[in-house]
Scaffold this motif. Sequence first.
Motif, PDB file in Angstrom:
ATOM      1  N   ARG A 389      18.140 -42.042  22.545  1.00 46.12           N
ATOM      2  CA  ARG A 389      19.462 -42.824  23.288  1.00 46.12           C
ATOM      3  C   ARG A 389      20.300 -41.696  23.656  1.00 46.12           C
ATOM      4  O   ARG A 389      20.886 -41.540  24.750  1.00 46.12           O
ATOM      5  N   GLU A 390      20.624 -40.668  22.890  1.00 49.09           N
ATOM      6  CA  GLU A 390      21.791 -39.917  23.021  1.00 49.09           C
ATOM      7  C   GLU A 390      21.127 -38.856  24.315  1.00 49.09           C
ATOM      8  O   GLU A 390      21.986 -38.468  25.096  1.00 49.09           O
ATOM      9  N   LEU A 391      19.876 -38.428  24.307  1.00 47.70           N
ATOM     10  CA  LEU A 391      19.482 -37.930  25.695  1.00 47.70           C
ATOM     11  C   LEU A 391      19.558 -38.595  26.680  1.00 47.70           C
ATOM     12  O   LEU A 391      19.867 -37.968  27.892  1.00 47.70           O
ATOM     13  N   GLU A 392      19.412 -39.758  26.701  1.00 52.39           N
ATOM     14  CA  GLU A 392      19.277 -40.506  28.126  1.00 52.39           C
ATOM     15  C   GLU A 392      20.584 -40.393  28.763  1.00 52.39           C
ATOM     16  O   GLU A 392      21.220 -40.724  29.878  1.00 52.39           O
ATOM     17  N   ARG A 393      21.588 -40.843  27.676  1.00 49.65           N
ATOM     18  CA  ARG A 393      23.264 -40.712  27.992  1.00 49.65           C
ATOM     19  C   ARG A 393      23.560 -39.273  28.380  1.00 49.65           C
ATOM     20  O   ARG A 393      24.271 -39.175  29.536  1.00 49.65           O
ATOM     21  N   ALA A 394      22.960 -38.325  27.935  1.00 45.19           N
ATOM     22  CA  ALA A 394      23.285 -36.825  28.545  1.00 45.19           C
ATOM     23  C   ALA A 394      22.746 -36.616  29.706  1.00 45.19           C
ATOM     24  O   ALA A 394      23.407 -36.183  30.620  1.00 45.19           O
ATOM     25  N   ASN A 395      21.605 -37.255  29.935  1.00 45.31           N
ATOM     26  CA  ASN A 395      20.746 -36.978  31.316  1.00 45.31           C
ATOM     27  C   ASN A 395      21.509 -37.736  32.414  1.00 45.31           C
ATOM     28  O   ASN A 395      21.854 -37.326  33.506  1.00 45.31           O
ATOM     29  N   ARG A 396      22.098 -39.001  32.080  1.00 44.47           N
ATOM     30  CA  ARG A 396      23.028 -39.617  32.912  1.00 44.47           C
ATOM     31  C   ARG A 396      24.151 -38.895  33.214  1.00 44.47           C
ATOM     32  O   ARG A 396      24.691 -38.881  34.481  1.00 44.47           O
ATOM     33  N   LYS A 397      24.808 -38.270  32.382  1.00 42.71           N
ATOM     34  CA  LYS A 397      25.988 -37.734  32.268  1.00 42.71           C
ATOM     35  C   LYS A 397      25.843 -36.570  33.140  1.00 42.71           C
ATOM     36  O   LYS A 397      26.482 -35.877  34.151  1.00 42.71           O
ATOM     37  N   LEU A 398      24.717 -35.566  33.119  1.00 38.99           N
ATOM     38  CA  LEU A 398      24.442 -34.684  33.794  1.00 38.99           C
ATOM     39  C   LEU A 398      24.045 -34.806  35.219  1.00 38.99           C
ATOM     40  O   LEU A 398      24.276 -34.062  36.181  1.00 38.99           O
ATOM     41  N   GLU A 399      23.320 -35.994  35.545  1.00 41.59           N
ATOM     42  CA  GLU A 399      23.002 -36.255  36.806  1.00 41.59           C
ATOM     43  C   GLU A 399      24.377 -36.481  37.555  1.00 41.59           C
ATOM     44  O   GLU A 399      24.361 -36.168  38.886  1.00 41.59           O
ATOM     45  N   ALA A 400      25.666 -37.150  36.962  1.00 39.39           N
ATOM     46  CA  ALA A 400      26.835 -37.375  37.690  1.00 39.39           C
ATOM     47  C   ALA A 400      27.287 -36.039  37.910  1.00 39.39           C
ATOM     48  O   ALA A 400      27.978 -35.842  38.890  1.00 39.39           O
ATOM     49  N   LEU A 401      27.304 -34.872  36.992  1.00 48.01           N
ATOM     50  CA  LEU A 401      28.065 -33.781  37.069  1.00 48.01           C
ATOM     51  C   LEU A 401      27.292 -32.993  38.226  1.00 48.01           C
ATOM     52  O   LEU A 401      27.982 -32.163  38.790  1.00 48.01           O
ATOM     53  N   SER A 402      25.950 -32.992  38.372  1.00 52.77           N
ATOM     54  CA  SER A 402      25.205 -32.395  39.303  1.00 52.77           C
ATOM     55  C   SER A 402      25.757 -32.723  40.901  1.00 52.77           C
ATOM     56  O   SER A 402      25.461 -31.937  41.723  1.00 52.77           O
ATOM     57  N   ALA A 403      26.463 -33.909  40.949  1.00 50.46           N
ATOM     58  CA  ALA A 403      26.867 -34.379  42.234  1.00 50.46           C
ATOM     59  C   ALA A 403      28.478 -34.372  42.519  1.00 50.46           C
ATOM     60  O   ALA A 403      28.676 -35.024  43.447  1.00 50.46           O
TER      61      ALA A 403
END
Length: 573
Positions: A389-403
């Motif tokens: 679950r933490e990895l999924e949240r981190a991936n979503r955060k990373l996706e937002a940061l990449s934009a």
Amino acid sequence: MHRRLDFLSLGFLRRIEIRYRLINSFILVSLVPLLISGLLAYRETSRATQDKVRTYSVQVARQISQNLLLRMEKIEDTSEELALSDKLQRLLGDYYSGHEGASAAARSGVARVLLDTYGALPDVNQKYLLDRRRQVIDPQIFAPLAGSISRVAEDAPDLGGRAWWTLYHAGHGQKSVAMLREIRFTGNNRPAGYLFVGVRPSYFFSIFEGVELGYDSSIFIVDASDGTVVVQGRDGSASTADPALLSSISESLSQRRTSDFIAYTGLDKTRYYAAIAKLPHSSWWVVSTTPSDKLNADTRSVRDKIIAIGLGCFAVSLLLSALIARSISVPLQRLVGAMKEAGSGDTTVRVAQEGGDEIAVLSRKFNEMAGKLQQNKEELEQQVALRTRELERANRKLEALSATDGLTGVANRRRFDEVLVNELRRSVRSGHPLALLMLDVDYFKKYNDRYGHVAGDECLRIVARVLQKSSRRATDLVARYGGEEFSVIIAESDTAHALQQAENICQAIFELKLPHADSPSGYITASIGVAALQADDSTTAEQVVRIADQALYHAKYQGRNRVVLGSDATRNL
């Protein structure tokens, strides 16, 4: 190979009791670093110190070279402006006219022009105009002084339109850094004379302020053609450079090497390291010299400290190894004895559980291990689920940061490209028009140069907040297009609405009243290009950007701090 390793680890070493293995390992671990540090400390520390001094001194030499060049260019710019001025051109024309009265008036006029130009510059101590024959045009100048200035002009190389700098001795112990520039008539480009400007060395002293390399380093500027020290720090006293230094610089040039760090042995038999940086269009070099023995003194001190620390650690390790070996070997012997008894069938035997180390834990937890395997498994599964679950949240955060643009917090170029393509498709489907604003902060490079990059970054963040505040609809997108350029995508917007929003943005940025001394308005302003169109299947993102970009270009061409609507004809270019 494996057999040899097995013999050492499972055969030979296993014959030695654990306590003796530990003691020997402690001795080896402490002795090996001691021997290695004793052999390598001097060389490695010397190299590290030299690299540090080299990096810093080369940077300092380059920076001083740039600062010196800027100060020289300031004098050159003033002299060029004077040489091209109508007043001086007219006076020189009168001087060569052949009319005695006009020529005499021109001599007096030349003196006044030079005084008006350089009188406000306290560091300029000499200013003379020479004619084509390199004679000083000043009837009141002393003959010896005029002769020495003429000789400087005669010794000058072909100037070729550039200013030429040299060291000039005016007599009575006075020394100036002199600049000579050829003057030509602007009408026919024929030679008209020479401008001689003498500058006090103190003009360049501030370049050396705050520069301290340590290690008895010296920083100065030398003329490689004759070894004369042109300018040096206030503590310097040498008038000529070490011939060995000049020879090393000459050798570096003759071999076409690009090294900015050389080594040489001076006349005092001392080894020196020198960082060098050449001034363009001159034989002058910025030089920073450091005696190697000063570097090695610190290195020897470090080496001695390492050896002393190593000997102390060796003595302490002997004591610790004996204590640690006993604390491990005795409990292990007891545990081995208990296991032998248990192996013979006596399951009532127990091991004393003194202490809280791993051996005590092993004795205490052995019987509990099997019962806790299932519990550990369940806890492991829970940890895996939690980490997932933490990895999924981190991936979503990373996706937002990449934009997102890291500096301003608005969308970045990647996000802008994606949204513009999508909005064009939606505009085609819905039949609603689309608008794009391209904004550029006016005179932003000058702002950065005057106020610094930190202030420039804060300016971009403020502009980004203004754009976000002006784009309140969820379908609008504010993005940083690159550098000081921003873009705003306005969906379902006609031309009037887009122009009004762009005007509001321009006005809001101006009303911030952010000071900008190099802007005609005195404040931060922005220029905006607007592209408003009804997209069809043939419309591409590149076409829309080109329209807005061309409009932005016209906005800047027309004087900046304005909004210009782009022409749809640009789509066909």
